[in-house]
Design an enzyme around this catalytic site. Sequence first.
Site, PDB file in Angstrom:
ATOM      1  N   GLU A  43       0.831  -1.240   0.085  1.00 22.42           N
ATOM      2  CA  GLU A  43       0.012  -0.149  -0.036  1.00 22.42           C
ATOM      3  C   GLU A  43       1.094   1.343  -0.135  1.00 22.42           C
ATOM      4  O   GLU A  43       0.661   2.244  -0.603  1.00 22.42           O
ATOM      5  CB  GLU A  43      -0.945   0.096   1.232  1.00 22.42           C
ATOM      6  CG  GLU A  43      -2.219  -0.836   1.146  1.00 22.42           C
ATOM      7  CD  GLU A  43      -3.143  -0.911   0.143  1.00 22.42           C
ATOM      8  OE1 GLU A  43      -3.144   0.163  -0.764  1.00 22.42           O
ATOM      9  OE2 GLU A  43      -3.677  -1.828  -0.356  1.00 22.42           O
ATOM     10  N   CYS A 200     -13.770   1.670 -14.385  1.00 28.32           N
ATOM     11  CA  CYS A 200     -14.304   2.910 -14.246  1.00 28.32           C
ATOM     12  C   CYS A 200     -13.195   4.083 -14.207  1.00 28.32           C
ATOM     13  O   CYS A 200     -13.075   4.656 -13.106  1.00 28.32           O
ATOM     14  CB  CYS A 200     -15.173   3.227 -13.063  1.00 28.32           C
ATOM     15  SG  CYS A 200     -16.310   4.788 -13.034  1.00 28.32           S
ATOM     16  N   CYS A 207     -18.070   2.530 -20.283  1.00 29.68           N
ATOM     17  CA  CYS A 207     -19.235   2.457 -19.875  1.00 29.68           C
ATOM     18  C   CYS A 207     -20.178   1.334 -20.719  1.00 29.68           C
ATOM     19  O   CYS A 207     -21.014   1.045 -20.438  1.00 29.68           O
ATOM     20  CB  CYS A 207     -19.826   3.871 -20.167  1.00 29.68           C
ATOM     21  SG  CYS A 207     -19.201   5.260 -18.981  1.00 29.68           S
ATOM     22  N   CYS A 210     -20.079  -1.721 -19.139  1.00 32.60           N
ATOM     23  CA  CYS A 210     -19.950  -1.906 -17.815  1.00 32.60           C
ATOM     24  C   CYS A 210     -21.132  -2.425 -17.333  1.00 32.60           C
ATOM     25  O   CYS A 210     -22.135  -2.253 -17.498  1.00 32.60           O
ATOM     26  CB  CYS A 210     -19.784  -0.200 -17.349  1.00 32.60           C
ATOM     27  SG  CYS A 210     -19.976  -0.202 -15.434  1.00 32.60           S
ATOM     28  N   CYS A 216     -25.777   3.644 -12.842  1.00 29.92           N
ATOM     29  CA  CYS A 216     -24.726   4.668 -12.652  1.00 29.92           C
ATOM     30  C   CYS A 216     -25.593   6.038 -12.826  1.00 29.92           C
ATOM     31  O   CYS A 216     -25.915   6.223 -13.923  1.00 29.92           O
ATOM     32  CB  CYS A 216     -23.593   4.403 -13.727  1.00 29.92           C
ATOM     33  SG  CYS A 216     -22.502   5.739 -13.616  1.00 29.92           S
TER      34      CYS A 216
HETATM   35  S1  SF4 Z   1     -21.320   3.322 -16.498  1.00 29.65           S
HETATM   36 FE1  SF4 Z   1     -20.782   4.462 -14.492  1.00 29.65          FE
HETATM   37  S2  SF4 Z   1     -19.738   3.047 -13.237  1.00 29.65           S
HETATM   38 FE2  SF4 Z   1     -19.709   2.170 -15.312  1.00 29.65          FE
HETATM   39  S3  SF4 Z   1     -17.772   2.681 -16.357  1.00 29.65           S
HETATM   40 FE3  SF4 Z   1     -19.151   4.427 -16.809  1.00 29.65          FE
HETATM   41  S4  SF4 Z   1     -19.155   5.729 -15.349  1.00 29.65           S
HETATM   42 FE4  SF4 Z   1     -17.986   3.957 -14.572  1.00 29.65          FE
END
Ligand code: SF4
Length: 300
Positions: A43, A200, A207, A210, A216
């Site tokens: 870390e 993200c 997106c 995703c 989201c």
């Molecule tokens: S949809 Fe929302 S959570 Fe998914 S990658 Fe795009 S910004 Fe990130």
Amino acid sequence: MHPPPSADLDALRVAIAEHWADHARDLPWRAASTTAWGVLVSETMSQQTPVARVAPSWTAWMERWPTPADLADAPTADVLRAWGSLGYPRRALRLQECAAAIVERHGGVVPHEEDDLLALPGVGPYTAAAVRAFAYRRRAVVLDTNVRRVLARTVGGRAAPPPGAPSRSERELAAALLPDGDEASAEWNIGLMEFGALMCTARSPRCDQCPAAAACAWRRAGHPADEHAARRRTQTYEGTDRQARGRVMARLREAADGTLHSWAELVSVASTDPDQAQRAVATLLADGLVVERAGELRLP
Ligand code: SF4
């Protein structure tokens, strides 16, 4: 920020868990055999340095100094050489001080109580929470840049969290979303971090692929622009004092053990800007990364 509707939270939890199950990277410190000390070292190294660069350094470091007592006993010049080009070498000094404090106060065992961790040199709220969560599988609010970004987008509907340290409302939100139970919260923390690192991401969120897209808030709002864009620092390295200090540290690390350097030599490698060059050497001295003996300079 307020917690999301329960349907969105449920969908987010499922997406994070599935992403972790399918895409978790095989980083060396994630092995089951890694000690709490190994987690603390990973870390510390991963703050401000990409994990791809950290991984080989961490492996070599842990082979050489597998316990806090080993690092506490090491010559500081060796510690700084082993830190190599990870950057921000004050972290190496703090880590050695931290090792000595663990030996002195805790018999060589990394503590698990938050107050004990926070009292160690170089250990702030993030590192303390990460050690509690990932080494001891305790319920802890782990709030790194990746987690902050994922929560700002999915729950806050914003492109990114505000600049600077986490705000009180971010902490409260992260605490409110933390699942009950030590193991579940540890999995949520690591899953969120990995999701922010791989899916993200800051510059290119994926997106279209995703699994959390339906839950989201930022995506639903049409990806509004970052309201703090102008305040964010662009991280340039070329021409900075950091680069000048880095050149001096590289010269010191490359020299044979015990080599003494003149002030003029180190200034000459630091920078072509005389003021910057003087400043680089002077601040390294002030930080304890360079020591002076009878007018000559060397690693501590
Ligand atoms: S949809 Fe929302 S959570 Fe998914 S990658 Fe795009 S910004 Fe990130």
